[in-house]
Design an enzyme around this catalytic site. Sequence first.
Site, short mmCIF file in Angstrom:
data_model
loop_
_atom_site.label_atom_id
_atom_site.label_comp_id
_atom_site.label_asym_id
_atom_site.label_seq_id
_atom_site.Cartn_x
_atom_site.Cartn_y
_atom_site.Cartn_z
N GLU A 99 -9.72 -3.66 -1.60
CA GLU A 99 -9.69 -3.36 -3.03
C GLU A 99 -9.67 -4.64 -3.85
OE1 GLU A 99 -6.36 -0.78 -3.66
OE2 GLU A 99 -7.58 1.02 -3.36
N ASP A 134 -8.74 -0.44 -8.71
CA ASP A 134 -8.50 0.97 -8.48
C ASP A 134 -9.36 1.86 -9.39
OD1 ASP A 134 -6.71 0.48 -6.48
OD2 ASP A 134 -4.94 0.64 -7.75
#
Length: 245
Positions: free
Chosen positions: A135, A63
């Site tokens: 991700e 992130d």
Amino acid sequence: MIKKNSRFDYDEFKDSVTKLLSDLEIPYNDILLYIQSFVHKSVLNEKSTQFKESNERLEFFWDAVLELIVTEMLYFNYPEKSEGDLTDIRSAVVRWKNLAIVSSNLKFQNYVILSKWEILAWWNENPYILANTLEAFLGGLYIDLWYDKAKDFVKEHIFSTLSEIMENKLHIDPKSYLQEIVQSKYNVTPNYEVISESGMDHEKNYLIWVYFDEKKIGEWTGSSKKKAQKNAAENALENLSEWFN
């Protein structure tokens, strides 16, 4: 096409991921990082699983890195933009919906490892899972090959979506933009209504409808009413051509 379950041979899956990395021109060092990036936590509950760790830690790790890379690209590519504009654009680029589209375009849904129940529900095509998988994959890429290679991947597959985002004004707050459109055309304000709530108190999920003049123009869910309203507004904007006439 890769089988959508956890019961095929581990070596077979390893070969499939190796082929994927070759197709993406990623000169990997540690194949295990990329294998782990496709393992959804649900599969760890199955006794027959050969996978011991899910992709959650890789997803968490990525992130901050994704935001840093996109921030750097925006800062140097758009010197005329204010901090507020750059923040809005960055949010649109790293938003889960955009990442889910990128993940789908890369065919990651064919590689996600799920429990048998999620397979039956076709959760490998769930946009949240697709975004999280991307991700995690990027987290593995960063750990394996470090910043420059991760940046190259982001530039080619994620930052490249920016032109479409800007063209469709997806970087503008969706609730504000939707209200502007509805008020200018119909001279009314869109309303948001909670249709249903589900889940435990600490894991609530809200289904929101957005409408005007008793006409529903969008709907979506979210883990809070605010998020659900924002998602519903985005859904209405995505279907603009169907109701704006």
